[in-house]
Design a protein around this motif. Structure first.
Motif, PDB file in Angstrom:
ATOM      1  N   GLY A  79      28.138  45.831  40.643  1.00 29.43           N
ATOM      2  CA  GLY A  79      28.738  45.912  41.963  1.00 29.43           C
ATOM      3  C   GLY A  79      30.214  45.583  42.016  1.00 29.43           C
ATOM      4  N   THR A  80      30.802  45.048  40.920  1.00 29.81           N
ATOM      5  CA  THR A  80      32.214  44.691  41.009  1.00 29.81           C
ATOM      6  C   THR A  80      33.099  45.920  40.907  1.00 29.81           C
ATOM      7  OG1 THR A  80      32.413  44.271  38.638  1.00 29.81           O
ATOM      8  CG2 THR A  80      31.815  42.411  40.042  1.00 29.81           C
ATOM      9  N   GLY A  81      32.666  46.905  40.095  1.00 22.38           N
ATOM     10  CA  GLY A  81      33.465  48.117  39.945  1.00 22.38           C
ATOM     11  C   GLY A  81      34.893  47.794  39.592  1.00 22.38           C
ATOM     12  N   ASP A  82      35.817  48.428  40.309  1.00 24.00           N
ATOM     13  CA  ASP A  82      37.233  48.218  40.059  1.00 24.00           C
ATOM     14  C   ASP A  82      37.866  47.271  41.079  1.00 24.00           C
ATOM     15  OD1 ASP A  82      37.261  49.917  37.841  1.00 24.00           O
ATOM     16  OD2 ASP A  82      37.509  51.682  39.117  1.00 24.00           O
ATOM     17  N   GLN A  83      37.042  46.526  41.802  1.00 25.00           N
ATOM     18  CA  GLN A  83      37.587  45.574  42.748  1.00 25.00           C
ATOM     19  C   GLN A  83      38.423  44.522  42.004  1.00 25.00           C
ATOM     20  OE1 GLN A  83      34.628  43.886  45.418  1.00 25.00           O
ATOM     21  NE2 GLN A  83      33.248  45.556  44.901  1.00 25.00           N
ATOM     22  N   THR A  84      39.279  43.868  42.752  1.00 24.84           N
ATOM     23  CA  THR A  84      40.073  42.786  42.198  1.00 24.84           C
ATOM     24  C   THR A  84      39.444  41.461  42.581  1.00 24.84           C
ATOM     25  OG1 THR A  84      42.091  44.107  42.381  1.00 24.84           O
ATOM     26  CG2 THR A  84      42.356  41.718  42.149  1.00 24.84           C
ATOM     27  N   MET A  85      39.405  40.537  41.623  1.00 26.68           N
ATOM     28  CA  MET A  85      38.859  39.218  41.910  1.00 26.68           C
ATOM     29  C   MET A  85      39.588  38.585  43.098  1.00 26.68           C
ATOM     30  SD  MET A  85      38.704  35.815  39.460  1.00 26.68           S
ATOM     31  CE  MET A  85      37.673  36.572  38.200  1.00 26.68           C
TER      32      MET A  85
ATOM     33  N   ARG B 246      30.295  37.701  26.912  1.00 24.69           N
ATOM     34  CA  ARG B 246      29.288  38.079  27.904  1.00 24.69           C
ATOM     35  C   ARG B 246      29.169  37.015  28.991  1.00 24.69           C
ATOM     36  NH1 ARG B 246      26.392  42.516  26.507  1.00 24.69           N
ATOM     37  NH2 ARG B 246      26.622  43.212  24.341  1.00 24.69           N
ATOM     38  N   TYR B 247      29.239  35.764  28.586  1.00 23.06           N
ATOM     39  CA  TYR B 247      29.209  34.688  29.580  1.00 23.06           C
ATOM     40  C   TYR B 247      30.467  34.728  30.447  1.00 23.06           C
ATOM     41  CZ  TYR B 247      25.334  32.609  26.913  1.00 23.06           C
ATOM     42  OH  TYR B 247      24.142  32.376  26.286  1.00 23.06           O
ATOM     43  N   MET B 248      31.604  35.034  29.827  1.00 24.34           N
ATOM     44  CA  MET B 248      32.847  35.120  30.584  1.00 24.34           C
ATOM     45  C   MET B 248      32.748  36.219  31.644  1.00 24.34           C
ATOM     46  SD  MET B 248      35.949  33.820  30.977  1.00 24.34           S
ATOM     47  CE  MET B 248      35.669  33.986  32.738  1.00 24.34           C
ATOM     48  N   ALA B 249      32.196  37.356  31.271  1.00 26.50           N
ATOM     49  CA  ALA B 249      32.038  38.458  32.221  1.00 26.50           C
ATOM     50  C   ALA B 249      31.120  38.051  33.365  1.00 26.50           C
ATOM     51  CB  ALA B 249      31.481  39.686  31.506  1.00 26.50           C
ATOM     52  N   ASP B 250      30.042  37.365  33.030  1.00 26.06           N
ATOM     53  CA  ASP B 250      29.104  36.934  34.061  1.00 26.06           C
ATOM     54  C   ASP B 250      29.748  35.901  34.983  1.00 26.06           C
ATOM     55  OD1 ASP B 250      26.331  37.017  35.118  1.00 26.06           O
ATOM     56  OD2 ASP B 250      26.301  34.924  34.508  1.00 26.06           O
ATOM     57  N   ASN B 251      30.419  34.913  34.397  1.00 24.90           N
ATOM     58  CA  ASN B 251      31.077  33.886  35.201  1.00 24.90           C
ATOM     59  C   ASN B 251      32.092  34.500  36.166  1.00 24.90           C
ATOM     60  OD1 ASN B 251      29.656  31.899  33.818  1.00 24.90           O
ATOM     61  ND2 ASN B 251      31.329  31.449  32.412  1.00 24.90           N
ATOM     62  N   ALA B 252      32.868  35.461  35.662  1.00 22.31           N
ATOM     63  CA  ALA B 252      33.908  36.084  36.483  1.00 22.31           C
ATOM     64  C   ALA B 252      33.321  36.773  37.708  1.00 22.31           C
ATOM     65  CB  ALA B 252      34.720  37.078  35.655  1.00 22.31           C
TER      66      ALA B 252
ATOM     67  N   LYS C 146      38.780  41.281  34.718  1.00 17.20           N
ATOM     68  CA  LYS C 146      38.152  41.005  36.011  1.00 17.20           C
ATOM     69  C   LYS C 146      39.159  40.469  37.027  1.00 17.20           C
ATOM     70  CE  LYS C 146      33.832  41.844  34.784  1.00 17.20           C
ATOM     71  NZ  LYS C 146      33.937  42.053  33.330  1.00 17.20           N
ATOM     72  N   GLY C 147      40.385  40.181  36.593  1.00 14.04           N
ATOM     73  CA  GLY C 147      41.398  39.701  37.520  1.00 14.04           C
ATOM     74  C   GLY C 147      41.652  38.213  37.455  1.00 14.04           C
TER      75      GLY C 147
END
Length: 314
Positions: free
Chosen positions: A37-43, A287-293, A88-89
């Motif tokens: 669901g994050t797609g290209d959104q900015t954090m 992978r954890y970094m991606a999930d946390n972000a 992820k921003g």
């Protein structure tokens, strides 16, 4: 902004053997591990109260995860961790002289990161004595391969009265951009509160987790009153929290707030507090970094949702 001092790629290749291959792989990994669901959104960001500069909600702590050297198989994962954070921003990368080799590893990898690293570099001074503090901070500049550090923090308030004048002088000179203090135990809250009341500061880094909420009573309200940004360390309660939650189903409303894991939900719990500026879960796993972000995207939790989570871990 650039955080390098012109170190040549050739000089760094030996230190970061295999890193370029990891960066190439990372682009594929990032797609595979993108939170749904994050797609290209900015954090999302929040303003630093003392400057109104926007700061992304989720950063990276380097304790343990970055205390590795070239040649260690774990080292080869770290470029992908940074790439996930930046893709992820996120920008905040927090380290300390007490984290073993973490500052040096961070400096090495940021120096060769492509594209140019957007890191908001935060580190700490953790020693007694004015000259000792100066020497330690100069070493941090060298290890991080930078001419400017975004946030210098007095670690665990150690000899803070001695270090604070140096930090103010360096901020005036432009060597550091922000000044802060840190701690990670409830036994220090009284002293933390006293320093916050006595001194104008930009940041407080403090322990806060779903199962460690002592700062909610006085510290977080005081930070809002004093205009101090809050960075949350130990956001998973030292690891026990995720162990408690492992295997339990997520609340039925989790998809509404764009959450697909307990780590994301634990971080969103903290970010729902209006005093919190940024969370810095530590990891050496991309992978954890991606999930946390992923916690930096979507709706924040309501009070009712926060209370449901509190009841769940009580």
């Amino acid at each position: 902004m650039s955080h390098t001092q012109g170190y040549s790629r050739r000089r760094l290749l030996t230190l970061a053997a295999g890193a370029s291959a990891v960066f190439t792989f990372d682009r594929t990994l990032a797609i595979a591990t993108s939170p749904s669901g994050t797609g290209d959104q900015t954090m999302q960001t929040r303003p630093i109260p003392s400057s109104s500069e926007p700061l992304p909600l989720v950063g990276l702590g380097t304790y343990r995860g970055f205390d590795v050297a070239p040649g260690d198989p774990l080292y080869k994962q770290l470029p992908a961790v940074l790439s996930e954070l930046f893709r992820k921003g996120g920008t905040v990368v927090d380290s300390s002289p007490m984290y073993g080799r973490a500052e040096e590893t961070t400096g090495e990898l940021l120096s060769i990161h492509e594209p140019r690293s957007p890191a908001f570099l935060a580190t700490k001074v953790w020693t007694r004595g004015r000259q000792e503090g100066i020497a330690q901070m100069e070493r941090s500049f060298s290890l991080l391969r930078t001419e400017r550090i975004d946030l210098m923090q007095i670690h665990n308030l150690l000899d803070w009265q001695t270090h604070l004048p140096t930090l103010r002088e360096w901020k005036a000179q432009g060597r550091i951009r922000y000044i802060g203090i840190t701690h990670y135990t409830s036994s220090a809250y009284e002293e933390v509160e006293a320093v916050l009341k006595a001194e104008p500061l930009d940041f407080l880094q403090i322990n806060y987790a779903l199962d460690d909420r002592g700062v909610e009573k006085r510290i977080l309200p005081l930070c809002r009153e004093r205009g101090v940004a809050v960075i949350c360390n130990r956001p998973f309660g030292g690891g026990d929290l995720l162990t408690k939650l492992k295997g339990r189903p997520l609340p039925g409303w989790a998809p509404q707030v764009q959450v697909n894991s307990w780590p994301q939900l634990a971080l969103k719990f903290l970010l729902a507090h209006p005093a919190v500026t940024c969370v810095i879960p530590g990891t050496g796993n991309p992978r954890y970094m991606a999930d946390n972000a992923g916690a930096g995207f979507g709706l924040m939790l309501t009070d009712a949702q926060r209370q449901q989570l509190i009841a769940l871990v009580s």
